[in-house]
Scaffold this active site. Structure first.
Site, short mmCIF file in Angstrom:
data_model
loop_
_atom_site.label_atom_id
_atom_site.label_comp_id
_atom_site.label_asym_id
_atom_site.label_seq_id
_atom_site.Cartn_x
_atom_site.Cartn_y
_atom_site.Cartn_z
N ASP A 25 0.74 -1.18 -0.07
CA ASP A 25 0.15 0.10 -0.06
C ASP A 25 0.94 1.10 0.03
OD1 ASP A 25 0.88 -0.07 2.55
OD2 ASP A 25 -0.79 -0.01 3.44
N ASP A 98 8.50 5.44 21.09
CA ASP A 98 8.55 7.08 20.95
C ASP A 98 7.05 7.40 21.74
OD1 ASP A 98 8.85 9.63 20.27
OD2 ASP A 98 9.76 8.83 18.49
N ASP A 199 8.90 12.43 23.45
CA ASP A 199 8.64 13.36 22.60
C ASP A 199 8.47 14.76 23.26
OD1 ASP A 199 8.32 14.07 19.35
OD2 ASP A 199 6.47 14.96 20.52
N GLU A 256 13.34 14.43 24.52
CA GLU A 256 13.70 15.27 23.47
C GLU A 256 13.71 16.82 24.08
OE1 GLU A 256 12.29 16.72 19.07
OE2 GLU A 256 11.01 16.26 20.66
N HIS A 331 14.72 11.93 12.20
CA HIS A 331 13.44 12.00 11.28
C HIS A 331 13.13 13.63 11.11
CE1 HIS A 331 11.85 12.08 15.33
NE2 HIS A 331 10.79 12.39 14.72
N ASP A 332 13.69 14.52 11.96
CA ASP A 332 13.38 15.89 12.02
C ASP A 332 14.55 16.72 11.29
OD1 ASP A 332 10.98 15.48 13.30
OD2 ASP A 332 12.01 15.72 15.34
C1 GLC Z 1 9.10 16.23 18.05
C2 GLC Z 1 8.96 15.16 17.04
C3 GLC Z 1 8.53 15.61 15.61
C4 GLC Z 1 7.14 15.95 15.83
C5 GLC Z 1 7.06 17.09 16.97
C6 GLC Z 1 5.48 17.04 17.60
O1 GLC Z 1 9.82 17.31 17.64
O2 GLC Z 1 10.60 14.64 16.60
O3 GLC Z 1 8.81 14.89 14.54
O4 GLC Z 1 6.73 16.85 14.78
O5 GLC Z 1 7.74 16.37 18.26
O6 GLC Z 1 5.27 16.12 18.07
CA CA Z 2 1.92 -1.20 4.40
#
Ligand code: GLC
Ligand code: CA
Length: 562
Positions: A25, A98, A199, A256, A331-332
């Site tokens: 998908d 996470d 987070d 974080e 990922h950011d």
């Molecule tokens: C943190 C995450 C990010 C997300 C934000 C809001 O910074 O790493 O990817 O957009 O929090 O949850």
């Molecule tokens: Ca999939």
């Protein structure tokens, strides 16, 4: 040195939507992760951090949770989760979840209730205020552009969201909220997960009275406002969570926490604080941001001397008092090799050099998916190809301000979070082997050259280099626990340091750029007896270690025993 398993571990971060799609998908999923666990085991990682997989309408790829105890349907079911956890444990690895405790999705049942009326028992689960002078209650700006306040015409009040309007902030002043969150954390721990990345945890407490910020245009993407970052009460709340829940489990936790230096970080991770094991600091992530005012998008060249200052400070302040989490990408952030290395002419050596750096500092090293094969930034031609809510909001805002399209796109090519989110490049087949369908975000067109199959076949690949770094960490305690000392603080191209533990010493020499500077052995270090543990180039025959001409992006790690 207070040994702990999470200090000796290497963490691998998975962004599930882009990791592996099992059912065509176009969206990565839990079965996809399961199918790649042998790959991760083979690489040698100990802990897998999986970005949010909870039920979510996906406005921010799962960072907007609508049910903490269910799985996002695109990713699979709770049965898939249980299987994934079991398969991770069977292979002797651990799973770090996470968890987003600062906010939920606007579709979370708590918020739906809260929104219903001012008298709803859940009203106070979120932060609602009356408007001021026909506008929002204060001047705070959101991480994702615009005001943090969203107006709700039904009840004629605004709710607060530090991130997108689909991510209303929870009210941590409400004991009921806290109790529900604690129960939920416990629920996951009872399932057997091995840790959490918390987070946006620095922001769960807001300044009492929600006063205006002095400089609202100082972008929160550079310097988190004092108004909602690292306030004293965050620590009370974390200690409470620790004492009531976390303390009873042998887990790993990382927060974080943007907007702080190492001294402040000790409040979170200092031995005896009963809060977190480590935090992600952001100081080095803003080295290439022009100013606090313009935020992350406005770039300037970064300086190695500044990088040394920042990293050394964290190394020194936390030594024997806390613990570091070391990373260059997630990922950011843009891809590390594109940002701090050179993805055009020296992609392989520079990716290896950066890996050497992260894996030989004191602290737990984090690998972001694809970093181990040197995946690079992407530059899509049109904004239509982008999916990230932060990027789209930024584009909209700048268009409205009349900024030329090409300037906006340049910033996006450098800094968009989608750089790190393009699908994992597994092989040279269509869509890089990530999916048999249409990927949710386009694959980087360089997948024929950069992919896992190719990297595994090539003994000189970045992948094999990572594998070796991880093996070395398991063999030499000095890599984990050695005390850091910076050498040549003012050298503009070479970053060198030692790490010392009892009778062992590492010498790490990193050429961060494409020139060929000479490394002169500082006084007090004798080349005799130094054993080369790893390097991204073959040493030259008969070379003189006291005056070593480095090749572009060369990295060397020596070990000496006394
Ligand atoms: C943190 C995450 C990010 C997300 C934000 C809001 O910074 O790493 O990817 O957009 O929090 O949850
Ligand atoms: Ca999939």
């Amino acid at each position: 040195m207070n040994p702990k398993w999470w200090k000796e571990s290497v963490v691998y971060q998975i962004y599930p939507i882009s990791f592996m799609d099992s059912n065509g998908d176009g969206i990565g999923d839990l079965q996809g992760i399961i199918s790649k666990l042998d790959y991760l085991k083979d690489l040698g990682v100990d802990v897998i951090w999986v970005c949010p997989i909870y039920k979510s309408p996906n406005h921010d790829n799962g960072y907007d949770i609508s049910d903490y105890c269910d799985i996002m349907k695109e990713f699979g079911t709770m049965a898939d989760f249980d299987l994934m956890l079991k398969e991770i444990h069977i292979r002797g690895m651990k799973l770090m979840m996470d968890l987003v405790l600062n906010h939920t999705s606007h579709e979370h049942p708590w918020f739906l209730d809260s929104k219903r009326s001012k008298d709803d028992p859940k009203r106070d689960f979120y932060i609602w205020r009356k408007g001021k002078n026909g506008g929002p209650p204060n001047n705070w700006e959101s991480y994702f552009s615009g005001s943090v306040w969203e107006y709700d015409p039904e009840t004629d009040e605004y709710y607060l969201h530090l991130y997108s309007k689909y991510q209303p902030d929870l009210n941590w002043e409400n004991p009921e909220v806290i109790e529900k969150l604690h129960d939920m954390v416990e629920w996951w721990l009872k399932k057997g997960v091995d840790g959490f990345r918390f987070d946006a945890i620095a922001h769960i407490v807001k300044q009492q009275g929600l006063p205006d910020a002095e400089n609202p245009h100082q972008s929160p993407t550079v310097r988190a406002y004092d108004m909602f970052s690292n306030l004293e009460n965050v620590h009370t709340l974390l200690q409470n969570l620790y004492d009531k829940v976390l303390y009873f489990y042998d887990i790993m936790t990382v927060g974080e926490t943007s907007g702080l230096g190492p001294e402040q970080a000790l409040d979170y991770v200092g031995d005896g604080r009963r809060e977190l094991n480590m935090t992600f600091q952001f100081e080095h992530m803003f080295l290439d941001a022009a100013s606090a005012g313009s935020g992350k998008w406005d770039m300037v060249p970064w300086s190695l001397i500044e990088l040394k200052k920042i990293m050394s400070n964290w190394q020194i302040v936390l030594h024997n008092r806390g613990w570091n989490a070391n990373y260059l990408c997630n990922h950011d952030q843009p891809r590390s090799v594109s940002r701090f290395g050179n993805d055009v002419v020296c992609r392989v050596p520079s990716a290896k050099m950066l890996a050497t750096f992260i894996h030989t500092l004191e602290g737990t090293p984090y690998i972001y998916q694809g970093e181990e094969i040197g995946m690079t930034n992407v530059a899509f031609d049109s904004i239509d190809e982008y999916r990230d809510v932060e990027t789209l909001n930024y584009y909209e805002e700048k268009r409205q301000q009349g900024v030329p399209e090409e300037d906006i796109m340049r910033a996006i090519h450098n800094k968009s979070r989608d750089n790190a989110r393009t699908p994992m490049q597994w092989d040279a087949t269509e869509n890089a082997g990530f999916t048999t369908g249409q990927p949710w975000l386009k694959v980087n067109s360089n997948y024929m050259e950069i992919n896992v199959v190719r990297a595994m076949k090539d003994p000189d690949s970045i992948y094999h280099y990572y594998k070796k770094l991880i093996e070395l960490r398991k063999k030499h305690k000095v890599i984990v626990y050695g005390e850091y000392k910076l050498l040549l603080p003012l050298h503009e191209e070479i970053y060198a340091y030692t790490r010392t533990l009892e009778n062992e010493q590492l010498l790490v020499i990193l050429n961060f750029f494409g020139q060929e500077p000479v490394f002169e052995m500082p006084d007090g270090l004798e080349p005799e007896g130094m054993e080369l543990l790893i390097s991204n180039f073959e040493p030259k025959k008969g070379e003189d270690l006291t005056r070593l001409k480095l090749r572009p992006y060369e990295a060397r790690v020596y070990l000496k025993r006394f």
